[in-house]
Design a protein around this motif. Structure first.
Motif, PDB file in Angstrom:
ATOM      1  N   ALA A  54      58.893  10.391  47.440  1.00 53.42           N
ATOM      2  CA  ALA A  54      59.123   8.946  47.423  1.00 53.42           C
ATOM      3  C   ALA A  54      57.800   8.181  47.321  1.00 53.42           C
ATOM      4  N   ILE A  55      56.779   8.646  48.025  1.00 52.18           N
ATOM      5  CA  ILE A  55      55.464   8.009  47.934  1.00 52.18           C
ATOM      6  C   ILE A  55      54.935   8.125  46.506  1.00 52.18           C
ATOM      7  N   ARG A  56      55.101   9.281  45.911  1.00 54.07           N
ATOM      8  CA  ARG A  56      54.653   9.469  44.522  1.00 54.07           C
ATOM      9  C   ARG A  56      55.425   8.560  43.568  1.00 54.07           C
ATOM     10  N   SER A  57      56.712   8.393  43.795  1.00 51.80           N
ATOM     11  CA  SER A  57      57.519   7.528  42.929  1.00 51.80           C
ATOM     12  C   SER A  57      57.050   6.080  43.008  1.00 51.80           C
ATOM     13  N   VAL A  58      56.761   5.612  44.208  1.00 51.89           N
ATOM     14  CA  VAL A  58      56.246   4.250  44.371  1.00 51.89           C
ATOM     15  C   VAL A  58      54.892   4.121  43.682  1.00 51.89           C
ATOM     16  N   LEU A  59      54.071   5.123  43.824  1.00 50.39           N
ATOM     17  CA  LEU A  59      52.743   5.125  43.207  1.00 50.39           C
ATOM     18  C   LEU A  59      52.852   5.062  41.684  1.00 50.39           C
ATOM     19  N   TYR A  60      53.745   5.844  41.101  1.00 53.72           N
ATOM     20  CA  TYR A  60      53.924   5.830  39.655  1.00 53.72           C
ATOM     21  C   TYR A  60      54.484   4.490  39.176  1.00 53.72           C
ATOM     22  N   ALA A  61      55.389   3.900  39.952  1.00 57.56           N
ATOM     23  CA  ALA A  61      55.976   2.616  39.570  1.00 57.56           C
ATOM     24  C   ALA A  61      54.942   1.486  39.639  1.00 57.56           C
ATOM     25  N   ALA A  62      53.999   1.586  40.551  1.00 57.31           N
ATOM     26  CA  ALA A  62      52.980   0.553  40.715  1.00 57.31           C
ATOM     27  C   ALA A  62      51.815   0.722  39.749  1.00 57.31           C
ATOM     28  N   ASN A  63      51.803   1.787  38.997  1.00 57.97           N
ATOM     29  CA  ASN A  63      50.709   2.084  38.078  1.00 57.97           C
ATOM     30  C   ASN A  63      50.806   1.181  36.849  1.00 57.97           C
ATOM     31  N   LYS A  64      50.000   0.140  36.823  1.00 59.41           N
ATOM     32  CA  LYS A  64      50.045  -0.824  35.720  1.00 59.41           C
ATOM     33  C   LYS A  64      49.128  -0.436  34.571  1.00 59.41           C
ATOM     34  N   GLN A  65      48.141   0.416  34.823  1.00 61.99           N
ATOM     35  CA  GLN A  65      47.221   0.810  33.761  1.00 61.99           C
ATOM     36  C   GLN A  65      47.807   1.912  32.885  1.00 61.99           C
ATOM     37  N   HIS A  66      48.939   2.478  33.284  1.00 60.64           N
ATOM     38  CA  HIS A  66      49.595   3.568  32.568  1.00 60.64           C
ATOM     39  C   HIS A  66      48.663   4.765  32.373  1.00 60.64           C
ATOM     40  N   GLU A  67      47.825   4.983  33.361  1.00 59.59           N
ATOM     41  CA  GLU A  67      46.983   6.168  33.343  1.00 59.59           C
ATOM     42  C   GLU A  67      47.663   7.243  34.193  1.00 59.59           C
ATOM     43  N   ARG A  68      47.189   8.426  34.103  1.00 63.85           N
ATOM     44  CA  ARG A  68      47.764   9.514  34.899  1.00 63.85           C
ATOM     45  C   ARG A  68      47.275   9.388  36.335  1.00 63.85           C
ATOM     46  N   VAL A  69      48.199   9.505  37.265  1.00 62.06           N
ATOM     47  CA  VAL A  69      47.867   9.430  38.687  1.00 62.06           C
ATOM     48  C   VAL A  69      48.485  10.638  39.368  1.00 62.06           C
ATOM     49  N   ARG A  70      47.706  11.267  40.240  1.00 61.50           N
ATOM     50  CA  ARG A  70      48.203  12.423  40.984  1.00 61.50           C
ATOM     51  C   ARG A  70      47.904  12.211  42.459  1.00 61.50           C
ATOM     52  N   LEU A  71      48.868  12.496  43.308  1.00 63.53           N
ATOM     53  CA  LEU A  71      48.690  12.389  44.753  1.00 63.53           C
ATOM     54  C   LEU A  71      48.707  13.788  45.348  1.00 63.53           C
ATOM     55  N   ASP A  72      47.608  14.161  45.990  1.00 65.59           N
ATOM     56  CA  ASP A  72      47.515  15.428  46.699  1.00 65.59           C
ATOM     57  C   ASP A  72      47.522  15.141  48.188  1.00 65.59           C
ATOM     58  N   ILE A  73      48.279  15.909  48.926  1.00 66.88           N
ATOM     59  CA  ILE A  73      48.286  15.780  50.381  1.00 66.88           C
ATOM     60  C   ILE A  73      47.509  16.956  50.937  1.00 66.88           C
ATOM     61  N   ALA A  74      46.353  16.654  51.505  1.00 64.43           N
ATOM     62  CA  ALA A  74      45.449  17.698  52.011  1.00 64.43           C
ATOM     63  C   ALA A  74      45.880  18.123  53.406  1.00 64.43           C
ATOM     64  N   ASP A  75      45.746  19.410  53.675  1.00 63.27           N
ATOM     65  CA  ASP A  75      46.090  19.914  55.002  1.00 63.27           C
ATOM     66  C   ASP A  75      44.858  20.231  55.800  1.00 63.27           C
TER      67      ASP A  75
END
Length: 75
Positions: A54-75
């Motif tokens: 869900a966080i990734r979906s919000v992030l992709y929807a908010a991406n106005k530059q239409h660049e590639r965005v990746r979210l990594d969750i570090a442990d």
């Protein structure tokens, strides 16, 4: 983008001061690395990864530059 991920993560966790988001650029991709307190890892990932998705979906929807965005969750 970094501020958005940080705001969402801080509202989900018990230790908001431990939330850190690092931004890096790799080729044509913006990589956001989210790290949280170890006790909050399950809250950020969620059951079967639903919260992280869900966080990734919000992030992709908010991406106005239409660049590639990746979210990594570090442990």
């Amino acid at each position: 983008m970094k501020a958005l991920v940080e705001h969402i993560a801080k509202s989900l966790v018990d230790y908001p001061d431990a939330v850190q988001v690092e931004e890096a650029h790799e080729e044509r991709t913006t990589v956001l690395r989210l790290s949280v307190h170890p006790d909050d890892m399950g809250k950020v990932i969620g059951k079967q990864g639903r919260t992280a998705k869900a966080i990734r979906s919000v992030l992709y929807a908010a991406n106005k530059q239409h660049e590639r965005v990746r979210l990594d969750i570090a442990d």
